[in-house]
Write an enzyme that holds these catalytic residues in place. Structure first.
Site, PDB file in Angstrom:
ATOM      1  CB  ILE A 179      -4.738   5.141 -14.794  1.00 15.59           C
ATOM      2  CG1 ILE A 179      -6.203   4.113 -14.930  1.00 15.59           C
ATOM      3  CG2 ILE A 179      -4.539   5.394 -16.350  1.00 15.59           C
ATOM      4  CD1 ILE A 179      -7.330   4.716 -15.501  1.00 15.59           C
ATOM      5  CG  ASN A 180      -4.061   6.282  -8.383  1.00 13.22           C
ATOM      6  OD1 ASN A 180      -5.018   5.533  -7.976  1.00 13.22           O
ATOM      7  ND2 ASN A 180      -3.003   6.498  -7.698  1.00 13.22           N
ATOM      8  CG  MET A 199      -9.135   3.088   0.321  1.00 15.35           C
ATOM      9  SD  MET A 199     -10.327   2.417   1.181  1.00 15.35           S
ATOM     10  CE  MET A 199      -9.279   1.440   2.668  1.00 15.35           C
ATOM     11  N   GLY A 200      -8.156   7.491   1.552  1.00 16.10           N
ATOM     12  CA  GLY A 200      -7.440   8.677   2.151  1.00 16.10           C
ATOM     13  C   GLY A 200      -6.076   8.148   2.715  1.00 16.10           C
ATOM     14  CB  CYS A 260      -3.185   9.451  -3.576  1.00 20.31           C
ATOM     15  SG  CYS A 260      -4.646   9.098  -2.334  1.00 20.31           S
ATOM     16  N   GLY A 317      -6.319  -4.236  -9.092  1.00 26.21           N
ATOM     17  CA  GLY A 317      -6.859  -3.438  -7.788  1.00 26.21           C
ATOM     18  C   GLY A 317      -8.393  -4.085  -7.419  1.00 26.21           C
ATOM     19  CE  LYS A 351      -3.363   2.933   0.841  1.00 28.02           C
ATOM     20  NZ  LYS A 351      -4.421   3.025  -0.231  1.00 28.02           N
ATOM     21  CB  SER A 352       0.765   4.626  -1.403  1.00 31.86           C
ATOM     22  OG  SER A 352       0.448   4.303  -2.722  1.00 31.86           O
ATOM     23  N   GLY A 412      -6.237  -0.885 -14.258  1.00 29.00           N
ATOM     24  CA  GLY A 412      -7.553  -0.306 -14.458  1.00 29.00           C
ATOM     25  C   GLY A 412      -8.692  -1.204 -15.148  1.00 29.00           C
TER      26      GLY A 412
END
Ligand code: IRO
Length: 287
Positions: A166-167, A46-47, A104, A245, A20-21, A223
């Site tokens: 992509i994010n 999620m933040g 993010c 994801g 996780k970042s 994605g």
């Protein structure tokens, strides 16, 4: 995010373990509900919940036994934080690479760095000077050819190893007409979309960057990959690897074995013997 989750990735058929970042300090993230499965994907805000970067360094030796590369995703809240995280983790031998998350969409008050070309130029310039490991960049989706070109110019000026495209597609809004409410709590219901909703956008980003980036910058497609056929489409557009994801969130680590099996069967049905026969070979309609 946790050592249990990273261990289960180690035990799965995934070829890489990606954390996780992480940020400098541990974060609780945004209030719940902050993730929701949708008919064709997911929405999340999620933040950036995570245990703080030091934990992801401490986990590295514990994951060595799985004999697969361990990538740490880094999403410091400032340039100074990114520099501190990357320089502190650079000496840990069991970390194979960093994925610098410039995209993010869910930290309140922090715009996505990847949409600010000057800031991206500055961050990459500084971070590339100190990293002792391969470094890739997680990008937000772009929608305008001028933006693809500007970002590609920046990326081509640095010795980055890969981009992940992509994010999530930032700040979508999914609502329930019965309750007349948004389905997630943070930011009035706005959150990043993933899954099937974003696949055409993700394929477009992979394709455009495949056309514009130096050939030694690998592209990780992400994605809406939920089947082996999806993975094949990303390969056709120029991806060298796939990240999963939403389907992982929905199905757990079993998704990797299924994807691998379906992807191999799809290649066989096509009569393909190597990925290079297909990679980037998307055809267009010319007449
Ligand atoms: O809200 C999150 O934690 C989050 C992150 I750091 C990201 O890169 N992408 C996303 O959809 N959610």
């Amino acid at each position: 995010m946790t050592i249990d989750e990273l261990t289960s990735l180690g035990e799965s058929q995934s070829s890489v373990i990606l954390s996780k970042s992480c940020t400098l300090l541990p974060r609780e993230g945004n209030p719940e509900p902050r993730y929701c499965d949708l008919p064709h994907g997911s929405i999340n805000s999620m933040g950036l919940p995570n245990l703080g970067y030091q934990k992801y360094g401490e986990f590295a030796p514990l994951l060595k036994k799985y004999n697969k590369p361990y990538f740490v995703s880094v999403s410091g809240l400032s340039l100074a934080d990114n520099i501190k995280i990357i320089s502190d983790l650079s000496d840990i031998q069991e970390i194979a690479a960093f994925e610098l998350n410039l995209s993010c969409p869910n930290v309140i008050g922090k715009p996505q760095v990847g949409y600010d070309f000057n800031q991206t130029r500055q961050v990459l310039g500084e971070v590339m000077r100190i990293t002792k490991k391969p470094l890739g960049v997680k990008l937000p989706p772009y929608f305008d050819f001028a933006h693809f070109e500007e970002m590609a110019k920046i990326l081509n000026n640095h010795k980055i190893s890969f981009v992940s495209c992509i994010n999530s597609l930032g700040n979508g809004l999914f609502i329930d007409a019965d309750s007349e409410k948004a389905v997630i709590k943070p930011k009035g219901g706005f959150g990043g979309l993933g899954g099937e909703y974003v696949k055409p956008t993700a394929l477009a980003n992979v394709r455009k960057f495949y056309e514009l980036l130096r050939k030694d910058i690998a592209i990780i497609g992400v994605g809406g990959i939920a089947t082996g056929r999806d993975a094949f489409e990303f390969l056709l557009c120029g991806a060298s690897a796939a990240q999963v994801g939403t389907a992982y969130q929905q199905q757990g680590t079993a998704v990797f074995a299924r994807l691998e099996k379906e992807f191999a069967a799809f290649l066989e049905k096509k009569g393909c013997h190597s990925l290079d026969e297909v990679k980037g070979k998307l055809k267009t309609i010319n007449n």
